[in-house]
Design an enzyme around this catalytic site. Structure first.
Site, PDB file in Angstrom:
ATOM      1  N   CYS A 131     -33.114  22.444  61.192  1.00  0.00           N
ATOM      2  CA  CYS A 131     -32.696  22.596  59.797  1.00  0.00           C
ATOM      3  C   CYS A 131     -33.353  21.588  58.847  1.00  0.00           C
ATOM      4  O   CYS A 131     -33.813  21.950  57.762  1.00  0.00           O
ATOM      5  CB  CYS A 131     -31.180  22.506  59.691  1.00  0.00           C
ATOM      6  SG  CYS A 131     -30.427  21.377  60.883  1.00  0.00           S
ATOM      7  N   HIS A 244     -27.621  19.866  53.933  1.00  0.00           N
ATOM      8  CA  HIS A 244     -28.330  18.614  54.209  1.00  0.00           C
ATOM      9  C   HIS A 244     -29.070  18.182  52.944  1.00  0.00           C
ATOM     10  O   HIS A 244     -29.632  19.012  52.220  1.00  0.00           O
ATOM     11  CB  HIS A 244     -29.388  18.810  55.301  1.00  0.00           C
ATOM     12  CG  HIS A 244     -28.854  19.079  56.675  1.00  0.00           C
ATOM     13  ND1 HIS A 244     -27.524  18.991  57.019  1.00  0.00           N
ATOM     14  CD2 HIS A 244     -29.524  19.415  57.817  1.00  0.00           C
ATOM     15  CE1 HIS A 244     -27.386  19.264  58.317  1.00  0.00           C
ATOM     16  NE2 HIS A 244     -28.587  19.535  58.818  1.00  0.00           N
TER      17      HIS A 244
HETATM   18  O1  25A Z   1     -28.022  22.547  72.513  1.00  0.00           O
HETATM   19  P1  25A Z   1     -28.342  22.472  71.049  1.00  0.00           P
HETATM   20  O2  25A Z   1     -29.555  23.279  70.671  1.00  0.00           O
HETATM   21  O3  25A Z   1     -28.449  21.053  70.550  1.00  0.00           O
HETATM   22  O4  25A Z   1     -27.103  23.120  70.265  1.00  0.00           O
HETATM   23  C1  25A Z   1     -25.793  22.600  70.354  1.00  0.00           C
HETATM   24  C2  25A Z   1     -24.868  23.334  69.425  1.00  0.00           C
HETATM   25  O5  25A Z   1     -25.338  23.184  68.093  1.00  0.00           O
HETATM   26  C3  25A Z   1     -25.063  24.375  67.363  1.00  0.00           C
HETATM   27  C4  25A Z   1     -24.299  25.331  68.260  1.00  0.00           C
HETATM   28  O6  25A Z   1     -22.855  25.097  68.159  1.00  0.00           O
HETATM   29  C5  25A Z   1     -24.769  24.834  69.616  1.00  0.00           C
HETATM   30  O7  25A Z   1     -23.825  25.165  70.625  1.00  0.00           O
HETATM   31  N1  25A Z   1     -26.360  24.795  66.904  1.00  0.00           N
HETATM   32  C6  25A Z   1     -27.421  25.256  67.584  1.00  0.00           C
HETATM   33  N2  25A Z   1     -28.455  25.449  66.789  1.00  0.00           N
HETATM   34  C7  25A Z   1     -28.072  25.052  65.565  1.00  0.00           C
HETATM   35  C8  25A Z   1     -28.691  24.980  64.290  1.00  0.00           C
HETATM   36  N3  25A Z   1     -29.960  25.325  64.076  1.00  0.00           N
HETATM   37  C9  25A Z   1     -26.731  24.655  65.645  1.00  0.00           C
HETATM   38  N4  25A Z   1     -26.059  24.241  64.599  1.00  0.00           N
HETATM   39  C10 25A Z   1     -26.683  24.200  63.419  1.00  0.00           C
HETATM   40  N5  25A Z   1     -27.958  24.533  63.259  1.00  0.00           N
HETATM   41  P2  25A Z   1     -21.813  26.115  67.518  1.00  0.00           P
HETATM   42  O8  25A Z   1     -20.460  25.616  67.813  1.00  0.00           O
HETATM   43  O9  25A Z   1     -22.134  26.422  66.126  1.00  0.00           O
HETATM   44  O10 25A Z   1     -22.016  27.457  68.307  1.00  0.00           O
HETATM   45  C11 25A Z   1     -21.826  27.561  69.639  1.00  0.00           C
HETATM   46  C12 25A Z   1     -21.935  29.079  69.917  1.00  0.00           C
HETATM   47  O11 25A Z   1     -22.575  29.252  71.173  1.00  0.00           O
HETATM   48  C13 25A Z   1     -21.631  29.875  72.085  1.00  0.00           C
HETATM   49  N6  25A Z   1     -21.830  29.312  73.386  1.00  0.00           N
HETATM   50  C14 25A Z   1     -21.739  28.033  73.757  1.00  0.00           C
HETATM   51  N7  25A Z   1     -22.020  27.900  75.060  1.00  0.00           N
HETATM   52  C15 25A Z   1     -22.298  29.120  75.519  1.00  0.00           C
HETATM   53  C16 25A Z   1     -22.181  30.033  74.454  1.00  0.00           C
HETATM   54  N8  25A Z   1     -22.399  31.316  74.590  1.00  0.00           N
HETATM   55  C17 25A Z   1     -22.720  31.767  75.819  1.00  0.00           C
HETATM   56  N9  25A Z   1     -22.860  30.979  76.886  1.00  0.00           N
HETATM   57  C18 25A Z   1     -22.654  29.665  76.787  1.00  0.00           C
HETATM   58  N10 25A Z   1     -22.796  28.886  77.860  1.00  0.00           N
HETATM   59  C19 25A Z   1     -20.276  29.575  71.512  1.00  0.00           C
HETATM   60  O12 25A Z   1     -19.348  30.538  71.898  1.00  0.00           O
HETATM   61  C20 25A Z   1     -20.550  29.660  70.029  1.00  0.00           C
HETATM   62  O13 25A Z   1     -20.627  30.990  69.615  1.00  0.00           O
HETATM   63  P3  25A Z   1     -17.935  30.077  72.500  1.00  0.00           P
HETATM   64  O14 25A Z   1     -17.271  31.319  72.875  1.00  0.00           O
HETATM   65  O15 25A Z   1     -18.198  29.048  73.602  1.00  0.00           O
HETATM   66  O16 25A Z   1     -17.193  29.304  71.375  1.00  0.00           O
HETATM   67  C21 25A Z   1     -16.273  30.010  70.564  1.00  0.00           C
HETATM   68  C22 25A Z   1     -15.467  28.950  69.814  1.00  0.00           C
HETATM   69  O17 25A Z   1     -14.776  28.099  70.781  1.00  0.00           O
HETATM   70  C23 25A Z   1     -14.668  26.768  70.283  1.00  0.00           C
HETATM   71  N11 25A Z   1     -15.154  25.876  71.339  1.00  0.00           N
HETATM   72  C24 25A Z   1     -16.366  25.360  71.487  1.00  0.00           C
HETATM   73  N12 25A Z   1     -16.446  24.586  72.553  1.00  0.00           N
HETATM   74  C25 25A Z   1     -15.212  24.594  73.123  1.00  0.00           C
HETATM   75  C26 25A Z   1     -14.379  25.425  72.348  1.00  0.00           C
HETATM   76  N13 25A Z   1     -13.125  25.652  72.658  1.00  0.00           N
HETATM   77  C27 25A Z   1     -12.616  25.067  73.746  1.00  0.00           C
HETATM   78  N14 25A Z   1     -13.348  24.259  74.532  1.00  0.00           N
HETATM   79  C28 25A Z   1     -14.635  24.008  74.267  1.00  0.00           C
HETATM   80  N15 25A Z   1     -15.346  23.200  75.069  1.00  0.00           N
HETATM   81  C29 25A Z   1     -15.470  26.704  69.057  1.00  0.00           C
HETATM   82  O18 25A Z   1     -14.595  26.646  67.955  1.00  0.00           O
HETATM   83  C30 25A Z   1     -16.292  27.979  69.041  1.00  0.00           C
HETATM   84  O19 25A Z   1     -16.479  28.463  67.735  1.00  0.00           O
HETATM   85  O1  L14 Z   2     -32.196  21.173  66.699  1.00  0.00           O
HETATM   86  O2  L14 Z   2     -26.352  18.084  65.085  1.00  0.00           O
HETATM   87  O3  L14 Z   2     -31.680  22.867  65.476  1.00  0.00           O
HETATM   88  O4  L14 Z   2     -26.943  18.552  63.056  1.00  0.00           O
HETATM   89  C1  L14 Z   2     -29.706  21.289  64.458  1.00  0.00           C
HETATM   90  C2  L14 Z   2     -28.434  20.634  64.098  1.00  0.00           C
HETATM   91  C3  L14 Z   2     -29.612  20.189  66.715  1.00  0.00           C
HETATM   92  C4  L14 Z   2     -28.335  19.515  66.281  1.00  0.00           C
HETATM   93  C5  L14 Z   2     -31.365  21.833  66.062  1.00  0.00           C
HETATM   94  C6  L14 Z   2     -27.112  18.612  64.286  1.00  0.00           C
HETATM   95  C7  L14 Z   2     -29.925  21.414  65.939  1.00  0.00           C
HETATM   96  C8  L14 Z   2     -28.342  19.312  64.786  1.00  0.00           C
END
Ligand code: 25A
Ligand code: L14
Length: 341
Positions: A131, A244
Site C-alpha cells: 500500500c 496512509h
Molecule cells: O501475511 P501478510 O501478507 O503480511 O498479511 C497478513 C494480513 O494482512 C492483511 C490480511 O488480514 C492478512 O491476513 N493484508 C494482506 N494484504 C494486505 C494489504 N495489501 C492486508 N491488509 C492491508 N493491505 P485481514 O484480517 O484483513 O484478512 C484476513 C483474511 O484472510 C482470511 N484468512 C486468513 N488465514 C486464512 C484465510 N483464509 C484462508 N485460509 C487461511 N489460512 C481471513 O478469513 C480474512 O478473510 P478468516 O475467516 O480467517 O477471518 C474472518 C474474520 O475472523 C477474525 N479473525 C481473524 N483471525 C482470527 C479471527 N478470529 C478468531 N481467531 C483468529 N485467530 C477476523 O475478524 C476476520 O475478519
Molecule cells: O505487504 O501491516 O501488502 O500495514 C500491507 C499492510 C503488509 C502489512 C503488504 C500493514 C501488507 C501492512
C-alpha cells in the site's frame, strides 16, 4: 465485456470486504462471485449486488470454475493456494508480499507500468504492491518521467487497517480504555498504538530496517523500472483507522520547480492535488482520503536545503488504492487485454 467468474480469497478480511465493494461500485463484469476465507468463516453470508453469497473454505475450494482470483488472505495462504488456482486455469492477482519480488511475476501499479501486465503469462500471477509503495509511485511517476529521480526520502504515517480487522479492534479498544484510565492490552502490536506512534511495521531485518521499509525500496525500483533509484524509508504506525500519509522528499536529476511539479500532478491519472497554503488546504487520511480511490497530494514545495529537492505530502486510502482498488484496476486491464476479441 462478457462477464467472468471471480473469487475473492480472504473475503471476510479488511481488504477482501473492500474488494467486494469495489467490484460492485466499478460495475466489474462479474458473472458469479465466489467468496473464500478460512474454515472459521465457512457458511457465513455476505451481500453482493442483490445476492447473498455463502463463504467457502479455501482448503476445499475448487478454482476450476473461476477466471480471476483476487487473493488477500496473507502470505501463507497465497504460497499454498495461488499455484493451485493457476493450475486450475485462473489468473491470480495477489495482494500479499509472497510473489512480488519474483522476476517472472509482474508487480503492477496501473498508473505506472500497466504494460507489464502482459507478462502475467509466465507464472499466471500478477502481484499487487504494498500500500505505501502504491500511493508513493502514483505520485512520483509524473516527476520521475519529467526530471528523473535520484533519491527518495520518505517517512510514512500508516493506518492500523493495513494489519487487518484485529488491529482495527485493538485501536478501538485501547483508545476507549485509555480515555477511561484503564490498563491497555497489547495483542496485535508490540506496544501501545492508541495515542502513540510506533516506528515498526512488519518484521525487523538484519540491516536494521523493517520489512515494510525494505518493501518500499524493492517495489519502487521494480515498478519504476530503475534499480538506481535510492529510497530511504522510515515506516511508522499511527492511530488512524483508514488512510496512509507520507512525507516524501525527492532529489531529481534535472531541476524541477514546485510549480511545474504541481502542474504535472494536476494532469496525472489517479491523482488529486489539494495544495493551498491556508487552513485545511491539504489532504488528510481520515477526512479527505478515507473511502476514496484517489491519491491525494499536497504541500508541494521546494526543499530549501537542496538545489534539486522537492517535498510532497501524499495521502491515500490504504484499503482502496493501496489494496482493493489497485487489484480491481489490474483485473480490468487484464480482462481488456486477454478477453477483448
Ligand atoms: O501475511 P501478510 O501478507 O503480511 O498479511 C497478513 C494480513 O494482512 C492483511 C490480511 O488480514 C492478512 O491476513 N493484508 C494482506 N494484504 C494486505 C494489504 N495489501 C492486508 N491488509 C492491508 N493491505 P485481514 O484480517 O484483513 O484478512 C484476513 C483474511 O484472510 C482470511 N484468512 C486468513 N488465514 C486464512 C484465510 N483464509 C484462508 N485460509 C487461511 N489460512 C481471513 O478469513 C480474512 O478473510 P478468516 O475467516 O480467517 O477471518 C474472518 C474474520 O475472523 C477474525 N479473525 C481473524 N483471525 C482470527 C479471527 N478470529 C478468531 N481467531 C483468529 N485467530 C477476523 O475478524 C476476520 O475478519
Ligand atoms: O505487504 O501491516 O501488502 O500495514 C500491507 C499492510 C503488509 C502489512 C503488504 C500493514 C501488507 C501492512
Amino acid at each position: 465485456m462478457k462477464p467472468v467468474n471471480v473469487a475473492i480469497v480472504g473475503a471476510t478480511g479488511a481488504v477482501g470486504n473492500v474488494m467486494r465493494t469495489v467490484l460492485e461500485e466499478r460495475n466489474f463484469p462479474v458473472d458469479q462471485l465466489f467468496l473464500v476465507a478460512s474454515a472459521r468463516s465457512r457458511g457465513k453470508s455476505l451481500q453482493f449486488r442483490d445476492q447473498s453469497i455463502e463463504v467457502q473454505a479455501l482448503e476445499e475450494f475448487d478454482f476450476s470454475q473461476v477466471c480471476i482470483a483476487l487473493f488477500s488472505a496473507g502470505t501463507a495462504p497465497s504460497r499454498k493456494h495461488a499455484p493451485r488456482a493457476v493450475d486450475a486455469g485462473c489468473v491470480v492477482i495477489d495482494n500479499t508480499s509472497c510473489y512480488r519480488y519474483d522476476a517472472d511475476v509482474p508487480l503492477i501499479v496501473p498508473e505506472c507500468n500497466a504494460a507489464r501486465i502482459a507478462d502475467w503469462k509466465q507464472r499466471g500471477i500478477i502481484a499487487n504492491p504494498n500500500c505505501s509503495t502504491i500511493q508513493m509511485t502514483v505520485a512520483l511517476k509524473p516527476p520521475y518521467d519529467e526530471a528523473c529521480i535520484d533519491r527518495i526520502n520518505v517517512a510514512t504515517y500508516q493506518a492500523v487497517s493495513g494489519t487487518g480487522q484485529a488491529a482495527i479492534e485493538e485501536l478501538r479498544t485501547q483508545s476507549r480504555n485509555a480515555l477511561d484510565g484503564q490498563a491497555l492490552d497489547c495483542r496485535v502490536y508490540p506496544s501501545q498504538i492508541a495515542f502513540n506512534a510506533l516506528p515498526h511495521i512488519d518484521d525487523f531485518q538484519d540491516n536494521g530496517y523493517t520489512r515494510e521499509e525494505m518493501k518500499m525500496i524493492w517495489e519502487t525500483q521494480k515498478i519504476l523500472e530503475d534499480d538506481n533509484i535510492g529510497v530511504n524509508p522510515t515506516a511508522v504506525r499511527v492511530p488512524v483507522y483508514y488512510g496512509h500519509s507520507e512525507a516524501v522528499h525527492i532529489e531529481t536529476r534535472t531541476p524541477l520547480s514546485a510549480e511545474r511539479a504541481r502542474e504535472l500532478l494536476q494532469q496525472a491519472p489517479g491523482v488529486v492535488v489539494m495544495d493551498e497554503a491556508h487552513d485545511g488546504g491539504y489532504p488528510t487520511a481520515a477526512v479527505e482520503a478515507e473511502g476514496h480511490d484517489a491519491v491525494f497530494v499536497g504541500r508541494i514545495r521546494q526543499d530549501l536545503s537542496h538545489p534539486r529537492g522537492l517535498d510532497l505530502w501524499v495521502v491515500s486510502d490504504n484499503l482502496r488504492k493501496g489494496a482493493a482498488t489497485n487489484s480491481v484496476q489490474i483485473a480490468e486491464l487484464w480482462l481488456e487485454q486477454e478477453k477483448e476479441p
